[in-house]
Write an enzyme that holds these catalytic residues in place. Structure first.
Site, PDB file in Angstrom:
ATOM      1  N   ASN A  26       0.857  -1.176   0.000  1.00 37.60           N
ATOM      2  CA  ASN A  26       0.000   0.000   0.000  1.00 37.60           C
ATOM      3  C   ASN A  26       0.900   1.236   0.000  1.00 37.60           C
ATOM      4  O   ASN A  26       1.599   1.494   0.983  1.00 37.60           O
ATOM      5  CB  ASN A  26      -0.891  -0.026   1.248  1.00 37.60           C
ATOM      6  N   VAL A  27       0.854   2.006  -1.077  1.00 37.16           N
ATOM      7  CA  VAL A  27       1.776   3.146  -1.198  1.00 37.16           C
ATOM      8  C   VAL A  27       1.496   4.236  -0.163  1.00 37.16           C
ATOM      9  O   VAL A  27       2.335   5.104   0.063  1.00 37.16           O
ATOM     10  CB  VAL A  27       1.750   3.781  -2.622  1.00 37.16           C
ATOM     11  N   ASN A  53       2.687   5.251 -10.139  1.00 34.78           N
ATOM     12  CA  ASN A  53       1.507   5.086 -10.989  1.00 34.78           C
ATOM     13  C   ASN A  53       0.217   4.848 -10.193  1.00 34.78           C
ATOM     14  O   ASN A  53      -0.866   5.191 -10.654  1.00 34.78           O
ATOM     15  CB  ASN A  53       1.747   3.906 -11.942  1.00 34.78           C
ATOM     16  N   SER A 113       0.848  12.273 -13.167  1.00 36.82           N
ATOM     17  CA  SER A 113      -0.072  13.338 -12.781  1.00 36.82           C
ATOM     18  C   SER A 113      -1.326  13.186 -13.646  1.00 36.82           C
ATOM     19  O   SER A 113      -1.746  12.063 -13.935  1.00 36.82           O
ATOM     20  CB  SER A 113       0.620  14.697 -12.961  1.00 36.82           C
ATOM     21  N   TYR A 126      -8.882  14.857  -6.275  1.00 40.10           N
ATOM     22  CA  TYR A 126      -7.971  14.337  -7.305  1.00 40.10           C
ATOM     23  C   TYR A 126      -7.127  15.466  -7.910  1.00 40.10           C
ATOM     24  O   TYR A 126      -5.915  15.326  -8.114  1.00 40.10           O
ATOM     25  CB  TYR A 126      -8.821  13.651  -8.380  1.00 40.10           C
ATOM     26  N   ALA A 128      -6.328  18.314  -6.560  1.00 42.31           N
ATOM     27  CA  ALA A 128      -5.360  18.804  -5.560  1.00 42.31           C
ATOM     28  C   ALA A 128      -4.144  17.885  -5.536  1.00 42.31           C
ATOM     29  O   ALA A 128      -2.995  18.329  -5.515  1.00 42.31           O
ATOM     30  CB  ALA A 128      -6.015  18.869  -4.184  1.00 42.31           C
ATOM     31  N   LYS A 130      -3.083  15.756  -7.922  1.00 45.58           N
ATOM     32  CA  LYS A 130      -2.323  15.734  -9.180  1.00 45.58           C
ATOM     33  C   LYS A 130      -1.553  17.039  -9.405  1.00 45.58           C
ATOM     34  O   LYS A 130      -0.481  17.026 -10.023  1.00 45.58           O
ATOM     35  CB  LYS A 130      -3.261  15.436 -10.352  1.00 45.58           C
TER      36      LYS A 130
HETATM   37  N1  LIG Z   1      -7.175   6.341 -16.786  1.00 41.12           N
HETATM   38  C1  LIG Z   1      -7.069   7.641 -17.044  1.00 41.12           C
HETATM   39  O1  LIG Z   1      -7.794   8.182 -17.892  1.00 41.12           O
HETATM   40  C2  LIG Z   1      -6.048   8.471 -16.325  1.00 41.12           C
HETATM   41  C3  LIG Z   1      -5.873   9.798 -16.722  1.00 41.12           C
HETATM   42  C4  LIG Z   1      -4.922  10.582 -16.096  1.00 41.12           C
HETATM   43  C5  LIG Z   1      -4.161  10.052 -15.077  1.00 41.12           C
HETATM   44  N2  LIG Z   1      -4.357   8.754 -14.690  1.00 41.12           N
HETATM   45  C6  LIG Z   1      -3.515   8.259 -13.610  1.00 41.12           C
HETATM   46  O2  LIG Z   1      -2.820   7.119 -14.081  1.00 41.12           O
HETATM   47  C7  LIG Z   1      -2.522   6.249 -12.982  1.00 41.12           C
HETATM   48  C8  LIG Z   1      -3.017   4.844 -13.305  1.00 41.12           C
HETATM   49  O3  LIG Z   1      -4.432   4.927 -13.442  1.00 41.12           O
HETATM   50  P1  LIG Z   1      -5.303   3.774 -14.136  1.00 41.12           P
HETATM   51  O4  LIG Z   1      -6.301   4.452 -14.997  1.00 41.12           O
HETATM   52  O5  LIG Z   1      -4.415   2.718 -14.709  1.00 41.12           O
HETATM   53  O6  LIG Z   1      -6.082   3.252 -12.850  1.00 41.12           O
HETATM   54  P2  LIG Z   1      -6.511   1.767 -12.450  1.00 41.12           P
HETATM   55  O7  LIG Z   1      -7.582   1.940 -11.436  1.00 41.12           O
HETATM   56  O8  LIG Z   1      -6.778   0.965 -13.660  1.00 41.12           O
HETATM   57  O9  LIG Z   1      -5.178   1.233 -11.758  1.00 41.12           O
HETATM   58  C9  LIG Z   1      -4.700   1.826 -10.583  1.00 41.12           C
HETATM   59  C10 LIG Z   1      -3.759   0.866  -9.910  1.00 41.12           C
HETATM   60  O10 LIG Z   1      -3.337   1.459  -8.664  1.00 41.12           O
HETATM   61  C11 LIG Z   1      -3.349   0.443  -7.685  1.00 41.12           C
HETATM   62  N3  LIG Z   1      -3.552   1.062  -6.367  1.00 41.12           N
HETATM   63  C12 LIG Z   1      -4.641   1.725  -5.919  1.00 41.12           C
HETATM   64  N4  LIG Z   1      -4.459   2.122  -4.652  1.00 41.12           N
HETATM   65  C13 LIG Z   1      -3.221   1.691  -4.280  1.00 41.12           C
HETATM   66  C14 LIG Z   1      -2.470   1.796  -3.083  1.00 41.12           C
HETATM   67  N5  LIG Z   1      -2.938   2.416  -2.004  1.00 41.12           N
HETATM   68  N6  LIG Z   1      -1.230   1.224  -3.061  1.00 41.12           N
HETATM   69  C15 LIG Z   1      -0.745   0.586  -4.158  1.00 41.12           C
HETATM   70  N7  LIG Z   1      -1.413   0.466  -5.312  1.00 41.12           N
HETATM   71  C16 LIG Z   1      -2.649   1.007  -5.372  1.00 41.12           C
HETATM   72  C17 LIG Z   1      -4.503  -0.465  -8.054  1.00 41.12           C
HETATM   73  O11 LIG Z   1      -4.339  -1.735  -7.472  1.00 41.12           O
HETATM   74  C18 LIG Z   1      -4.382  -0.483  -9.577  1.00 41.12           C
HETATM   75  O12 LIG Z   1      -3.473  -1.495  -9.968  1.00 41.12           O
HETATM   76  C19 LIG Z   1      -3.213   6.877 -11.760  1.00 41.12           C
HETATM   77  O13 LIG Z   1      -2.268   7.639 -11.028  1.00 41.12           O
HETATM   78  C20 LIG Z   1      -4.257   7.775 -12.380  1.00 41.12           C
HETATM   79  O14 LIG Z   1      -4.634   8.834 -11.518  1.00 41.12           O
HETATM   80  C21 LIG Z   1      -5.276   7.955 -15.289  1.00 41.12           C
END
Ligand SMILES: NC(=O)c1ccc[n+]([C@@H]2O[C@H](COP(=O)([O-])OP(=O)(O)OC[C@H]3O[C@@H](n4cnc5c(N)ncnc54)[C@H](O)[C@@H]3O)[C@@H](O)[C@H]2O)c1
Length: 216
Positions: A26-27, A53, A113, A126, A128, A130
């Protein structure tokens, strides 16, 4: 956090003849992050690249008027997103930087971000976090340059992942209609940007936007 997902990833990559080291953590937990990095370095002898990520959403309006009542964004929704998306990035970057500096071989810290960092309806928590990630990246780039450690961020627009697949279909379509390139990014398009950031030794302290021209 997703052990089943990690196991599947390990199985898929092993089948392709690749190897990887997996660990659930857990990060947002200082003890778990500390142990994760210590164990990784003990096993592999060092660390060159960290990608922050992990992220979550708990979307909602700051306040909402309904049936003559004023509903407020729950503090818990604020706190959970800050814990994972901001504190988690801080903890992982701090441990990574400490190990990289002790090794004396430099390294790069890349944090994910979002274009939402500029402000987005329904995302007080979110946005805040990012925006904080983008600002911390500039700070770390300046502080860590003397040790040969770079810090950079990627700000995706909308990407097809589990996070965006959870958005209601009609809202999802409205989002896609606003993207000049007419679709969400594929995950591979974000990892391509990530690879560029990792490989380019002169890129530091900047946020690379990969958003299909969505952000004005
Ligand atoms: N999907 C989008 O459109 C988008 C756009 C901009 C930014 N992002 C960012 O990209 C990154 C990845 O997003 P995604 O869309 O792949 O999301 P997702 O929900 O598909 O994956 C997120 C991952 O984070 C892990 N996670 C969640 N909480 C955690 C914790 N406390 N400790 C460790 N791991 C944890 C989950 O297990 C999952 O594997 C995130 O930071 C998200 O904010 C996503």
């Amino acid at each position: 956090m997703d052990q089943a997902g990690l196991d599947q990833l390990a199985a898929d990559l092993t089948a392709q003849g690749k190897s990887l080291w997996i660990r659930q953590a857990n990060v947002a937990r200082e003890d778990e992050v500390g142990t994760l990095f210590q164990d990784f370095v003990a096993e592999h002898g060092g660390i060159d690249v960290v990608v922050n990520n992990a992220g979550i959403t708990r979307d909602g309006l700051l306040i909402k008027r309904k049936d003559d009542k004023t509903l407020r964004m729950p503090l818990q929704d604020w706190q959970q997103v800050i814990d994972v998306n901001l504190t988690g990035v801080f903890l992982c970057a701090r441990e990574a930087a400490a190990h990289m500096v002790e090794q004396g071989t430099g390294g790069v810290i890349v944090s994910i971000s979002s274009i939402s960092r500029a402000g987005q309806v329904g995302q007080t928590n979110y946005t805040a976090a990012k925006a904080g990630v983008a600002a911390m990246t500039v700070t770390w780039a300046k502080e860590l340059a003397r040790y040969g450690v770079r810090a950079a961020a990627i700000a995706p627009g909308y990407v097809s992942t589990e996070m965006t697949e959870a958005i209601r279909e009609d809202i999802r379509q409205r989002i896609v209609d606003q993207i000049p390139l007419g679709r969400m990014a594929a995950m591979g398009e974000i990892s391509l940007a990530l690879r560029f950031v990792i490989e380019n030794d002169y890129l530091s302290g900047r946020v690379l936007e990969v958003d299909g021209a969505l952000r004005i």
